[in-house]
Scaffold this motif. Structure first.
Motif, PDB file in Angstrom:
ATOM      1  N   GLN A  12     -15.420 -10.431 -10.249  1.00  0.00           N
ATOM      2  CA  GLN A  12     -13.970 -10.542 -10.462  1.00  0.00           C
ATOM      3  C   GLN A  12     -13.234  -9.490  -9.627  1.00  0.00           C
ATOM      4  O   GLN A  12     -12.225  -9.790  -8.990  1.00  0.00           O
ATOM      5  CB  GLN A  12     -13.649 -10.369 -11.942  1.00  0.00           C
ATOM      6  N   PHE A  13     -13.744  -8.254  -9.613  1.00  0.00           N
ATOM      7  CA  PHE A  13     -13.129  -7.183  -8.818  1.00  0.00           C
ATOM      8  C   PHE A  13     -13.145  -7.555  -7.333  1.00  0.00           C
ATOM      9  O   PHE A  13     -12.129  -7.421  -6.642  1.00  0.00           O
ATOM     10  CB  PHE A  13     -13.885  -5.863  -9.041  1.00  0.00           C
ATOM     11  N   ILE A  14     -14.281  -8.043  -6.856  1.00  0.00           N
ATOM     12  CA  ILE A  14     -14.402  -8.416  -5.442  1.00  0.00           C
ATOM     13  C   ILE A  14     -13.400  -9.529  -5.114  1.00  0.00           C
ATOM     14  O   ILE A  14     -12.684  -9.463  -4.124  1.00  0.00           O
ATOM     15  CB  ILE A  14     -15.850  -8.851  -5.101  1.00  0.00           C
ATOM     16  N   ARG A  15     -13.329 -10.528  -5.979  1.00  0.00           N
ATOM     17  CA  ARG A  15     -12.439 -11.655  -5.711  1.00  0.00           C
ATOM     18  C   ARG A  15     -10.972 -11.242  -5.781  1.00  0.00           C
ATOM     19  O   ARG A  15     -10.138 -11.784  -5.068  1.00  0.00           O
ATOM     20  CB  ARG A  15     -12.746 -12.808  -6.692  1.00  0.00           C
ATOM     21  N   GLU A  16     -10.637 -10.265  -6.592  1.00  0.00           N
ATOM     22  CA  GLU A  16      -9.256  -9.771  -6.643  1.00  0.00           C
ATOM     23  C   GLU A  16      -8.870  -9.108  -5.312  1.00  0.00           C
ATOM     24  O   GLU A  16      -7.711  -9.124  -4.929  1.00  0.00           O
ATOM     25  CB  GLU A  16      -9.078  -8.773  -7.784  1.00  0.00           C
ATOM     26  N   GLN A  17      -9.844  -8.517  -4.644  1.00  0.00           N
ATOM     27  CA  GLN A  17      -9.569  -7.829  -3.375  1.00  0.00           C
ATOM     28  C   GLN A  17      -9.609  -8.805  -2.198  1.00  0.00           C
ATOM     29  O   GLN A  17      -8.887  -8.623  -1.216  1.00  0.00           O
ATOM     30  CB  GLN A  17     -10.578  -6.695  -3.120  1.00  0.00           C
ATOM     31  N   VAL A  18     -10.479  -9.808  -2.278  1.00  0.00           N
ATOM     32  CA  VAL A  18     -10.606 -10.803  -1.211  1.00  0.00           C
ATOM     33  C   VAL A  18     -10.170 -12.148  -1.792  1.00  0.00           C
ATOM     34  O   VAL A  18     -10.946 -12.792  -2.492  1.00  0.00           O
ATOM     35  CB  VAL A  18     -12.068 -10.889  -0.689  1.00  0.00           C
ATOM     36  N   LYS A  19      -8.952 -12.512  -1.537  1.00  0.00           N
ATOM     37  CA  LYS A  19      -8.389 -13.740  -2.120  1.00  0.00           C
ATOM     38  C   LYS A  19      -9.139 -14.970  -1.602  1.00  0.00           C
ATOM     39  O   LYS A  19      -9.510 -15.016  -0.442  1.00  0.00           O
ATOM     40  CB  LYS A  19      -6.893 -13.867  -1.783  1.00  0.00           C
ATOM     41  N   PRO A  20      -9.317 -15.998  -2.474  1.00  0.00           N
ATOM     42  CA  PRO A  20     -10.058 -17.194  -2.058  1.00  0.00           C
ATOM     43  C   PRO A  20      -9.346 -17.951  -0.929  1.00  0.00           C
ATOM     44  O   PRO A  20      -8.198 -17.809  -0.699  1.00  0.00           O
ATOM     45  CB  PRO A  20     -10.128 -18.057  -3.318  1.00  0.00           C
ATOM     46  N   THR A  45      -8.605   7.983   4.289  1.00  0.00           N
ATOM     47  CA  THR A  45      -8.516   6.526   4.462  1.00  0.00           C
ATOM     48  C   THR A  45      -8.344   5.833   3.117  1.00  0.00           C
ATOM     49  O   THR A  45      -7.513   4.932   2.969  1.00  0.00           O
ATOM     50  CB  THR A  45      -9.779   5.986   5.171  1.00  0.00           C
ATOM     51  N   VAL A  46      -9.118   6.247   2.121  1.00  0.00           N
ATOM     52  CA  VAL A  46      -9.064   5.645   0.782  1.00  0.00           C
ATOM     53  C   VAL A  46      -7.683   5.854   0.169  1.00  0.00           C
ATOM     54  O   VAL A  46      -7.091   4.928  -0.392  1.00  0.00           O
ATOM     55  CB  VAL A  46     -10.169   6.218  -0.136  1.00  0.00           C
ATOM     56  N   VAL A  47      -7.142   7.065   0.312  1.00  0.00           N
ATOM     57  CA  VAL A  47      -5.836   7.385  -0.278  1.00  0.00           C
ATOM     58  C   VAL A  47      -4.713   6.653   0.458  1.00  0.00           C
ATOM     59  O   VAL A  47      -3.872   6.009  -0.168  1.00  0.00           O
ATOM     60  CB  VAL A  47      -5.592   8.911  -0.276  1.00  0.00           C
ATOM     61  N   LYS A  48      -4.711   6.733   1.785  1.00  0.00           N
ATOM     62  CA  LYS A  48      -3.628   6.115   2.560  1.00  0.00           C
ATOM     63  C   LYS A  48      -3.602   4.604   2.413  1.00  0.00           C
ATOM     64  O   LYS A  48      -2.534   4.003   2.328  1.00  0.00           O
ATOM     65  CB  LYS A  48      -3.745   6.492   4.036  1.00  0.00           C
ATOM     66  N   LYS A  49      -4.784   3.975   2.381  1.00  0.00           N
ATOM     67  CA  LYS A  49      -4.851   2.518   2.236  1.00  0.00           C
ATOM     68  C   LYS A  49      -4.828   2.079   0.776  1.00  0.00           C
ATOM     69  O   LYS A  49      -4.820   0.888   0.493  1.00  0.00           O
ATOM     70  CB  LYS A  49      -6.121   1.977   2.907  1.00  0.00           C
ATOM     71  N   LYS A  50      -4.838   3.067  -0.136  1.00  0.00           N
ATOM     72  CA  LYS A  50      -4.871   2.778  -1.584  1.00  0.00           C
ATOM     73  C   LYS A  50      -6.001   1.795  -1.918  1.00  0.00           C
ATOM     74  O   LYS A  50      -5.798   0.798  -2.624  1.00  0.00           O
ATOM     75  CB  LYS A  50      -3.526   2.243  -2.074  1.00  0.00           C
ATOM     76  N   ILE A  51      -7.193   2.074  -1.389  1.00  0.00           N
ATOM     77  CA  ILE A  51      -8.340   1.195  -1.606  1.00  0.00           C
ATOM     78  C   ILE A  51      -8.765   1.278  -3.068  1.00  0.00           C
ATOM     79  O   ILE A  51      -9.089   2.348  -3.567  1.00  0.00           O
ATOM     80  CB  ILE A  51      -9.519   1.582  -0.674  1.00  0.00           C
ATOM     81  N   PRO A  52      -8.753   0.142  -3.783  1.00  0.00           N
ATOM     82  CA  PRO A  52      -9.155   0.168  -5.188  1.00  0.00           C
ATOM     83  C   PRO A  52     -10.650   0.475  -5.340  1.00  0.00           C
ATOM     84  O   PRO A  52     -11.455   0.085  -4.491  1.00  0.00           O
ATOM     85  CB  PRO A  52      -8.830  -1.234  -5.694  1.00  0.00           C
ATOM     86  N   VAL A  53     -10.975   1.180  -6.409  1.00  0.00           N
ATOM     87  CA  VAL A  53     -12.361   1.566  -6.672  1.00  0.00           C
ATOM     88  C   VAL A  53     -12.774   1.028  -8.043  1.00  0.00           C
ATOM     89  O   VAL A  53     -12.045   1.194  -9.023  1.00  0.00           O
ATOM     90  CB  VAL A  53     -12.524   3.103  -6.643  1.00  0.00           C
ATOM     91  N   LEU A  54     -13.937   0.395  -8.085  1.00  0.00           N
ATOM     92  CA  LEU A  54     -14.529  -0.050  -9.345  1.00  0.00           C
ATOM     93  C   LEU A  54     -15.772   0.797  -9.580  1.00  0.00           C
ATOM     94  O   LEU A  54     -16.683   0.802  -8.755  1.00  0.00           O
ATOM     95  CB  LEU A  54     -14.924  -1.527  -9.285  1.00  0.00           C
TER      96      LEU A  54
END
Length: 185
Positions: free
Chosen positions: A177-185, A89-98
């Motif tokens: 900042q990482f969270i906000r980059e993934q969930v746009k305001p 799931t992580v690879v296919k969706k290219k989920i970013p990791v911090l």
């Protein structure tokens, strides 16, 4: 992240904690701010399968490591991260990791560069040992890195970045900042 409190002391969780809220740092901003839905899955090995329940909806993963007690836990943390980075799931969706290095306010804490390098070395070792049994390894659908090269997070299918934080002092701006980059305001 929710209320700006530093919550002195730790509480060991045996269940995921989940909530939807506006990040504390954004609570005074004017206009419409999109709340974020966060799930805190404890790192205990018995609870790791719970993470799989949340990955299909995940916009990002914050992988927290203790920068103070890093070396004794490096191997276990790297193995868990390896499993996340090779999760289909992580690879296919290219989920970013911090990779969030917590407790960096302490003098004896390791730097994020040291932690990144140590985890890359550990994952490189895991890659070698797991590829030896790769034909029998049905738990991971994907391999990491480039064959014949030392492993680096830059080789991952998804973006992997490293940040420093301190829950004690409330220095969590890089996480926010990482969270906000993934969930746009």
């Amino acid at each position: 992240l929710r209320d700006g409190s530093t919550h002195q002391g730790t509480v060991t969780s045996m269940e995921p904690n989940e909530d939807t809220f506006v990040l504390h740092s954004e609570s005074t901003k004017k206009g419409k701010i999109k709340p974020v839905h966060l799930v805190d899955v404890p790192g205990h090995s018995r609870l790791r399968p719970k993470l799989d329940e949340f990955l299909p909806q995940a916009a990002g993963i914050v992988f927290v490591v203790d920068a103070l007690e890093f070396l004794p836990n490096c191997s276990a943390a790297s193995e868990y991260l390896y499993d996340i980075l090779t999760n289909s799931t992580v690879v296919k969706k290219k989920i970013p990791v911090l990779i969030c290095c917590n407790k960096t306010d302490k003098v004896t804490a390791h730097t994020k560069e040291f932690i990144r390098k140590q985890m890359e070395k550990e994952i490189d070792k895991l890659r070698a040992s797991r590829s030896a049994v790769s034909e029998a390894d049905v738990t991971n659908d994907f391999t990491l890195g480039i064959p014949g090269q030392a492993f680096s997070f830059s080789q991952c299918h998804n973006k992997v970045s490293v940040a420093e934080a301190s829950g004690l002092t409330g220095e969590i701006s890089q996480v926010e900042q990482f969270i906000r980059e993934q969930v746009k305001p």
